[in-house]
Design a protein around this motif. Structure first.
Motif, PDB file in Angstrom:
ATOM      1  N   PHE A  50       0.786  -1.229   0.000  1.00  0.00           N
ATOM      2  CA  PHE A  50       0.000   0.000   0.000  1.00  0.00           C
ATOM      3  C   PHE A  50       0.815   1.274   0.000  1.00  0.00           C
ATOM      4  N   GLY A  51       2.062   1.193  -0.353  1.00  0.00           N
ATOM      5  CA  GLY A  51       2.865   2.401  -0.522  1.00  0.00           C
ATOM      6  C   GLY A  51       2.995   3.223   0.750  1.00  0.00           C
ATOM      7  N   ARG A  52       3.107   4.517   0.559  1.00  0.00           N
ATOM      8  CA  ARG A  52       3.225   5.449   1.679  1.00  0.00           C
ATOM      9  C   ARG A  52       1.887   5.519   2.410  1.00  0.00           C
ATOM     10  N   THR A  53       1.932   5.507   3.727  1.00  0.00           N
ATOM     11  CA  THR A  53       0.708   5.581   4.524  1.00  0.00           C
ATOM     12  C   THR A  53       0.609   6.952   5.164  1.00  0.00           C
ATOM     13  N   VAL A  54      -0.552   7.586   4.976  1.00  0.00           N
ATOM     14  CA  VAL A  54      -0.804   8.904   5.551  1.00  0.00           C
ATOM     15  C   VAL A  54      -2.162   8.869   6.243  1.00  0.00           C
ATOM     16  N   ALA A  55      -2.400   9.859   7.082  1.00  0.00           N
ATOM     17  CA  ALA A  55      -3.685   9.969   7.774  1.00  0.00           C
ATOM     18  C   ALA A  55      -4.038  11.437   7.924  1.00  0.00           C
ATOM     19  N   THR A  56      -5.320  11.708   7.895  1.00  0.00           N
ATOM     20  CA  THR A  56      -5.771  13.081   8.112  1.00  0.00           C
ATOM     21  C   THR A  56      -5.644  13.426   9.594  1.00  0.00           C
ATOM     22  N   PRO A  57      -5.510  14.710   9.915  1.00  0.00           N
ATOM     23  CA  PRO A  57      -5.455  15.108  11.323  1.00  0.00           C
ATOM     24  C   PRO A  57      -6.676  14.624  12.112  1.00  0.00           C
ATOM     25  N   ASN A  58      -7.859  14.692  11.518  1.00  0.00           N
ATOM     26  CA  ASN A  58      -9.063  14.223  12.214  1.00  0.00           C
ATOM     27  C   ASN A  58      -8.952  12.751  12.594  1.00  0.00           C
ATOM     28  N   ALA A  59      -8.488  11.934  11.647  1.00  0.00           N
ATOM     29  CA  ALA A  59      -8.344  10.506  11.930  1.00  0.00           C
ATOM     30  C   ALA A  59      -7.337  10.274  13.048  1.00  0.00           C
ATOM     31  N   LEU A  60      -6.208  10.965  12.987  1.00  0.00           N
ATOM     32  CA  LEU A  60      -5.187  10.795  14.024  1.00  0.00           C
ATOM     33  C   LEU A  60      -5.666  11.257  15.393  1.00  0.00           C
ATOM     34  N   ASN A  61      -6.491  12.284  15.425  1.00  0.00           N
ATOM     35  CA  ASN A  61      -6.993  12.806  16.690  1.00  0.00           C
ATOM     36  C   ASN A  61      -8.119  11.968  17.280  1.00  0.00           C
TER      37      ASN A  61
ATOM     38  N   ASN B 230      -7.506  -1.101  -9.554  1.00  0.00           N
ATOM     39  CA  ASN B 230      -8.282   0.088  -9.200  1.00  0.00           C
ATOM     40  C   ASN B 230      -8.120   0.431  -7.723  1.00  0.00           C
ATOM     41  N   ARG B 231      -8.693   1.557  -7.344  1.00  0.00           N
ATOM     42  CA  ARG B 231      -8.632   2.043  -5.965  1.00  0.00           C
ATOM     43  C   ARG B 231      -9.343   1.072  -5.028  1.00  0.00           C
ATOM     44  N   LEU B 232      -8.823   0.970  -3.804  1.00  0.00           N
ATOM     45  CA  LEU B 232      -9.396   0.110  -2.776  1.00  0.00           C
ATOM     46  C   LEU B 232      -9.920   0.965  -1.626  1.00  0.00           C
ATOM     47  N   LEU B 233     -11.092   0.622  -1.122  1.00  0.00           N
ATOM     48  CA  LEU B 233     -11.696   1.342  -0.003  1.00  0.00           C
ATOM     49  C   LEU B 233     -12.174   0.352   1.041  1.00  0.00           C
ATOM     50  N   SER B 234     -11.753   0.548   2.284  1.00  0.00           N
ATOM     51  CA  SER B 234     -12.249  -0.227   3.415  1.00  0.00           C
ATOM     52  C   SER B 234     -12.915   0.718   4.399  1.00  0.00           C
ATOM     53  N   ALA B 235     -13.844   0.191   5.178  1.00  0.00           N
ATOM     54  CA  ALA B 235     -14.521   0.981   6.204  1.00  0.00           C
ATOM     55  C   ALA B 235     -14.494   0.206   7.517  1.00  0.00           C
TER      56      ALA B 235
ATOM     57  N   GLU C  58      -4.769   4.112  -3.222  1.00  0.00           N
ATOM     58  CA  GLU C  58      -4.901   4.598  -4.597  1.00  0.00           C
ATOM     59  C   GLU C  58      -4.663   3.476  -5.603  1.00  0.00           C
ATOM     60  N   TRP C  59      -5.171   3.661  -6.801  1.00  0.00           N
ATOM     61  CA  TRP C  59      -5.121   2.645  -7.850  1.00  0.00           C
ATOM     62  C   TRP C  59      -3.708   2.146  -8.133  1.00  0.00           C
ATOM     63  N   ASP C  60      -2.722   3.060  -8.034  1.00  0.00           N
ATOM     64  CA  ASP C  60      -1.344   2.667  -8.340  1.00  0.00           C
ATOM     65  C   ASP C  60      -0.598   2.145  -7.111  1.00  0.00           C
ATOM     66  N   ARG C  61      -1.314   2.050  -5.980  1.00  0.00           N
ATOM     67  CA  ARG C  61      -0.792   1.524  -4.700  1.00  0.00           C
ATOM     68  C   ARG C  61       0.340   2.380  -4.135  1.00  0.00           C
ATOM     69  N   SER C  62       0.419   3.625  -4.556  1.00  0.00           N
ATOM     70  CA  SER C  62       1.487   4.513  -4.102  1.00  0.00           C
ATOM     71  C   SER C  62       1.209   5.120  -2.734  1.00  0.00           C
ATOM     72  N   VAL C  63      -0.059   5.316  -2.397  1.00  0.00           N
ATOM     73  CA  VAL C  63      -0.440   5.965  -1.141  1.00  0.00           C
ATOM     74  C   VAL C  63      -1.680   5.296  -0.575  1.00  0.00           C
ATOM     75  N   THR C  64      -1.678   5.121   0.734  1.00  0.00           N
ATOM     76  CA  THR C  64      -2.855   4.658   1.466  1.00  0.00           C
ATOM     77  C   THR C  64      -3.178   5.709   2.500  1.00  0.00           C
ATOM     78  N   THR C  65      -4.440   6.138   2.535  1.00  0.00           N
ATOM     79  CA  THR C  65      -4.865   7.220   3.421  1.00  0.00           C
ATOM     80  C   THR C  65      -5.895   6.709   4.417  1.00  0.00           C
ATOM     81  N   VAL C  66      -5.684   7.065   5.686  1.00  0.00           N
ATOM     82  CA  VAL C  66      -6.655   6.802   6.748  1.00  0.00           C
ATOM     83  C   VAL C  66      -7.385   8.117   6.978  1.00  0.00           C
TER      84      VAL C  66
END
Length: 94
Positions: free
Chosen positions: A12-23, A61-66, A80-88
């Motif tokens: 899943f490449g680089r992993t990032v998270a939004t401030p809201n998710a981290l908080n 294609n893009r992957l989405l989990s909930a 993302e579709w190219d597996r470069s970034v995964t966002t929480v």
């Protein structure tokens, strides 16, 4: 639901998270969800969305989990579709 011992299905490449998710989501719950996501356990999605993700693994294609935190906060993991970034993120961050 996928077995926790299942090998990762993708990188899943680089992993990032939004401030809201981290908080709002404890780090250990984020890490657990990331482990589920990479093994093809898409969380609390409807059957059709599980099937879409399973096809996306093959088609690239893009992957989405909930998932829901222990506090009942819904959060998503998107790779993302190219597996470069995964966002929480929280749905409201989308």
């Amino acid at each position: 639901m996928a077995d926790i011992q299942t090998a990762p299905k993708f990188l899943f490449g680089r992993t990032v998270a939004t401030p809201n998710a981290l908080n709002q989501i404890p780090n250990d719950e984020i890490l657990t969800a990331l482990g589920r996501h990479v093994r093809g356990d898409w969380g609390t999605l409807e059957t059709e969305d599980w099937q879409t993700n399973d096809r996306a693994l093959v088609e690239g294609n893009r992957l989405l989990s909930a998932y829901d935190s222990k506090q009942g906060i819904r959060f998503w993991i998107i790779t993302e579709w190219d597996r470069s970034v995964t966002t929480v993120l929280l749905p409201k961050d989308y």
